[in-house]
Design an enzyme around this catalytic site. Structure first.
Site, mmCIF file in Angstrom:
data_model
loop_
_atom_site.group_PDB
_atom_site.id
_atom_site.type_symbol
_atom_site.label_atom_id
_atom_site.label_comp_id
_atom_site.label_asym_id
_atom_site.label_seq_id
_atom_site.Cartn_x
_atom_site.Cartn_y
_atom_site.Cartn_z
ATOM 1 N N ALA A 262 -5.509 27.869 3.170
ATOM 2 C CA ALA A 262 -6.561 28.787 2.722
ATOM 3 C C ALA A 262 -5.974 30.154 2.352
ATOM 4 C CB ALA A 262 -7.610 28.945 3.816
ATOM 5 N N GLY A 264 -6.243 28.970 -0.734
ATOM 6 C CA GLY A 264 -6.034 27.846 -1.643
ATOM 7 C C GLY A 264 -5.150 28.058 -2.846
ATOM 8 N N GLY A 265 -4.705 29.295 -3.082
ATOM 9 C CA GLY A 265 -3.947 29.584 -4.302
ATOM 10 C C GLY A 265 -2.722 28.702 -4.487
ATOM 11 N N ASP A 328 3.381 27.557 4.635
ATOM 12 C CA ASP A 328 3.224 29.000 4.441
ATOM 13 C C ASP A 328 2.564 29.553 5.705
ATOM 14 O OD1 ASP A 328 3.302 31.409 2.851
ATOM 15 O OD2 ASP A 328 1.132 31.237 2.711
ATOM 16 N N CYS A 380 4.706 35.984 3.907
ATOM 17 C CA CYS A 380 4.537 37.191 3.079
ATOM 18 C C CYS A 380 4.956 38.402 3.906
ATOM 19 C CB CYS A 380 3.101 37.330 2.561
ATOM 20 S SG CYS A 380 1.846 37.421 3.841
#
Length: 441
Positions: A262, A264-265, A328, A380
């Site tokens: 989520a 979702g990109g 991720d 990130c």
């Protein structure tokens, strides 16, 4: 009706109490307000500006206040921060308006007695020509902390990990509005055709010079109100996340897992790179978040994404044998401070537990790829503990994996030994890290 400055003040108080992410709080407040477009822009600039410059603003206030900061009530301190920010960083605001409107906010806070104090602090700063006298640059970490409004512990951490020069570039790029990039939905339109349609919708945009099917938005207004957005012709995604998916390098017909998916990109980009052929299984911990993936896939017309609620730490034997796995992981977010400035004000102890969680998720994810399959780990964040050190530990403890060089992405910046750190100044992206592994037994 609430004024623009009152809206900004309320948002700052909410952000300080940790009640919501800055972007979510701002979007919610503006959607409920009756402010003009000009006032909305002012609220956005003032809210984000004060939030990201808080340490600098407090440094200035302390120079002109006869009270210690911890003796000033939080609402009045917020008013002072807003006033100093307008005076020092918003050239279009007349000094008189910045001072007088700030004084009036004391009444809004039901603290009339503070009006004289606010007036005195702000007018003293104006009398000194609004010049911020920064600390001596020979005390480098303190100078950087005040100059770029970043906690000193974080400045010291980055200097030790990346050096003083790179740290200053990280700090410079942590201030101001971040670039907006979008990913073209190649199932529906070409990049050139979308660019033309965006221009017809009065959006200032250009093709990214190095990343295929990526467009840089220079001026757009509310993106979600655009007809091209509603038609599902694109979605907003930073270049770093797009490059992460290019490093995953999914192929048509493959079975791919996105374990922390989520909103979702990355699942969307993965599916587009697969030309909507094969299967992308997207997971997240909460149903509210997995619904975002479903909604986005439906708008874009992507049919190969299958969404489920699951904990990335828990082993699901039915997933074994996947071609590629994207991991991720939850992280400190130190690469996206310019999007969520409140992240930098976390305490260092808040970050200490993360590497163990990240390693646990990576370890669980490593059970899914088939022999010869690919596992991609990403954050990130800009932190060796969350990035390189997690990867080094994983390789030391998992001899059935090797780092896999990234020479097949079509983007020279991420060619290398299998580990990549992206910096805003060098890559025009968010701060980001990814490492690509191949299962060899």
């Amino acid at each position: 009706m609430e004024t623009a400055r009152q809206t900004a003040l309320n948002l700052l108080i909410k952000a300080e109490k940790g009640q919501a992410y800055s972007n979510l709080a701002l979007n919610a407040a503006l959607s409920q307000s009756q402010l003009s477009a000009q006032d909305r822009s002012f609220v956005t600039a003032l809210f984000y500006g004060v939030l990201e410059r808080k340490i600098t603003l407090d440094y200035v206030i302390q120079q002109y206040s006869n009270l210690k900061l911890n003796k000033i009530s939080f609402d009045i301190l917020s008013v002072l921060r807003m006033g100093i920010y307008q005076l020092a960083f918003m050239d279009a605001i007349p000094d008189s308006a910045a001072v007088n409107e700030s004084v009036m906010l004391a009444e809004y806070c039901r603290k009339k007695s503070a009006k004289g104090f606010i007036n005195a602090v702000l007018r003293s700063f104006v009398r000194d020509n609004k010049q911020i006298v920064y600390p001596d640059s020979r005390e480098l970490s303190f100078y950087y902390s005040v100059r770029y409004s970043c906690p000193e512990w974080l400045v010291k951490k980055w200097i030790s990990e990346y050096g003083a020069e790179q740290t200053e570039q990280i700090l410079v790029n942590s201030l101001g509005r971040p670039p907006v990039t979008i990913r073209v939905n190649t199932l529906k339109i070409t990049a050139e055709s979308l660019l033309q349609q965006l221009r017809e919708e009065k959006v200032k945009a250009k093709l990214h010079p190095m990343v295929q099917n990526c467009i840089i938005i220079e001026k757009s207004g509310d993106i979600e109100r655009l007809s091209s957005y509603q038609q599902g012709l694109f979605y907003v995604q930073d270049i770093a996340s797009q490059l992460c998916c290019l490093a995953l390098a999914p192929q048509k017909g493959e079975h791919v897992l996105d374990l922390c998916a989520a909103p979702g990109g990355k699942s969307f980009t993965t599916a587009l790179l697969m030309e909507n052929t094969g299967l992308v299984e997207s997971f997240d911990l909460y149903p509210k978040r997995t619904r975002l993936i479903d909604t986005g896939a439906e708008r874009l017309g992507i049919g190969i994404i299958q969404v489920s609620t699951a904990n990335a730490n828990q082993f699901l034997p039915e997933l074994v044998g996947a071609d590629r796995v994207l991991c991720d992981v939850p992280c400190a977010g130190l690469g996206v401070i310019r999007r969520k400035p409140e992240i930098k004000y976390k305490q260092p102890e808040d970050l200490k537990r993360l590497p163990e969680i990240q390693y646990s998720i990576l370890q669980n994810a490593s059970r899914y790829p088939k022999c010869g399959g690919v596992l991609l780990y990403s954050t990130c964040s800009l932190s060796l503990e969350e990035n390189n050190q997690v990867v080094e530990r994983f390789l030391a403890e998992h001899k059935n994996y090797r780092l896999m060089p990234m020479t097949d992405t079509g983007y020279s910046e991420i060619d290398g030994n299998g580990m990549v750190t992206l910096f805003p100044d060098k890559n025009g992206s968010d701060g980001f890290f990814f490492a690509r592994f191949q299962r060899i037994s």
